[in-house]
Scaffold this motif. Structure first.
Motif, short mmCIF file in Angstrom:
data_model
loop_
_atom_site.label_atom_id
_atom_site.label_comp_id
_atom_site.label_asym_id
_atom_site.label_seq_id
_atom_site.Cartn_x
_atom_site.Cartn_y
_atom_site.Cartn_z
N ASN A 166 0.82 -1.21 0.00
CA ASN A 166 0.00 0.00 0.00
C ASN A 166 0.86 1.27 0.00
O ASN A 166 0.45 2.30 -0.54
CB ASN A 166 -0.93 0.01 1.22
N THR A 320 -5.13 1.73 -12.61
CA THR A 320 -5.73 2.04 -11.31
C THR A 320 -6.61 0.91 -10.81
O THR A 320 -6.51 0.50 -9.64
CB THR A 320 -6.56 3.34 -11.41
N ASP A 321 -7.49 0.38 -11.66
CA ASP A 321 -8.44 -0.63 -11.19
C ASP A 321 -7.73 -1.91 -10.78
O ASP A 321 -8.09 -2.54 -9.77
CB ASP A 321 -9.51 -0.92 -12.25
N ARG A 323 -4.55 -2.19 -9.67
CA ARG A 323 -3.81 -1.93 -8.43
C ARG A 323 -4.75 -1.90 -7.23
O ARG A 323 -4.47 -2.55 -6.20
CB ARG A 323 -3.05 -0.61 -8.53
N GLU A 324 -5.87 -1.19 -7.35
CA GLU A 324 -6.79 -1.08 -6.22
C GLU A 324 -7.40 -2.43 -5.86
O GLU A 324 -7.58 -2.75 -4.68
CB GLU A 324 -7.87 -0.05 -6.53
N SER A 328 -6.67 -4.25 -2.31
CA SER A 328 -7.82 -4.58 -1.48
C SER A 328 -7.80 -6.06 -1.10
O SER A 328 -8.05 -6.42 0.06
CB SER A 328 -9.12 -4.24 -2.22
#
Length: 338
Positions: A166, A320-321, A323-324, A328
């Motif tokens: 993170n 982005t999607d 990685r997130e 998570s």
């Protein structure tokens, strides 16, 4: 060499608000090691006469800052750190094309520029690896690891240190690498098993290998050029390129959208991409592979031709999607306390 001004973004903001008590001409966030940040800033000041206000932050911290300051950035340029967060910032419109000439750069550096539409450009390549303290493992009668899967062995319980993905670009590269090698579900099972042997998840990606060098823990995961620096300093560090294959970073440089010192930021990008600037790395123990084809490659740099490198998918894992979603899932399945 002029003394580089190292201040926090908060202190910089306060100084500017105080009526120009300090007015830097270029504000840089550096996600490289501190001594490399200092040397490059000083060399840039000497060459251009432009003063630099620089703060050192990890890639995860910097991405968060750039997002928080969108529309009113306090920094002009982001230099260093793994390419994935730079690509995410580019995709979110948080950075802008520099217009820099990439013709002298190696293909993997040009590739980063092409993926991002010129919003980030590759500055160096670093290979992901495992380090161990030879003295500690010998003393405890523990066999050194050779592969990613070896790190799940109960003999390593409490001996492994790695960063938190993170906050750390290094650790996110590790996460994305293991997913690409083993497939996502198997990768998370493996990461959870390795996690059972981890004594600490650090904020910084270089911190675990420093702890191994000091004898505070037995094994680390990180970039091999950082490990080489420690081994050359005399620490009993041995470096392993995992048998299943390993990933790598392409460090990036990006100009922030809305940068208040745009011309100076463009000069910074041109400077850090130059063979002259990149060849200075060994002066402060930087042994990664420079992106300029005319730069001098340190003989101590990892020999990539002898390492089993994966075909790292920067476009997918720098999105982005992706990685997130991976972070998570890491928080839910791997993070301590789960």
């Amino acid at each position: 060499m002029k003394k580089t001004t190292l201040i926090s973004a908060l202190a910089l903001s306060a100084a500017l608000s105080a009526g120009g008590a300090f007015a830097a001409e270029l504000n840089v966030v550096c996600s490289n090691e501190q001594d490399w940040c200092d040397l490059m800033a000083g060399n840039f000041e000497d060459k251009t006469g432009i003063s630099v206000a620089m703060v050192r932050k990890s890639t995860g911290e910097t991405l968060a800052q750039v997002r928080a300051e969108a529309g009113n950035p306090k920094i002009d340029v982001w230099w260093g750190g793994t390419g994935d967060p730079h690509l995410i910032a580019a995709a979110e419109g948080l950075t802008q094309p520099s217009g820099a000439d990439t013709s002298e750069l190696l293909g993997w550096a040009q590739n980063l520029a092409e993926i991002s539409g010129g919003r980030t450009i590759g500055i160096h390549l670093g290979v992901l690896g495992i380090a161990y303290n030879e003295d500690i493992l010998k003393e405890k009668g523990i066999k050194p690891p050779a592969c990613w899967k070896d790190l799940t062995d109960p003999q390593y319980k409490g001996e492994i240190q790695v960063a938190n993905p993170n906050s750390s670009g290094t650790a996110y590269t590790e996460l994305a690498t293991i997913v690409q090698i083993f497939g996502e579900d198997d990768a998370f099972r493996l990461l959870k098993e390795i996690g059972a042997n981890v004594n600490s998840y650090t904020k910084s990606g270089s911190a675990p290998s420093k702890a191994v060098a000091r004898g505070e823990t037995g094994i680390s995961i990180g970039f091999e050029h950082d490990m080489v620096k420690l081994a050359r300093a005399g620490f009993p560090l041995k470096i392993v390129s995992p048998c299943e294959g390993t990933g790598y970073e392409v460090g990036g440089v990006s100009i922030i959208e809305g940068a208040k010192n745009l011309d100076e930021a463009k000069q910074w990008v041109n400077f850090v991409l130059s063979a002259e600037a990149q060849s200075a790395g060994p002066q402060v123990g930087v042994f990664n592979i420079p992106s300029n084809s005319n730069a001098t490659i340190p003989p101590e740099a990892p020999a990539v031709e002898s390492i089993k490198l994966i075909d790292y998918d920067f476009a997918t894992y720098g999105a982005t999607d992706t990685r997130e979603r991976l972070l998570s899932r890491w928080d839910k399945e791997v993070k301590p306390g789960n």
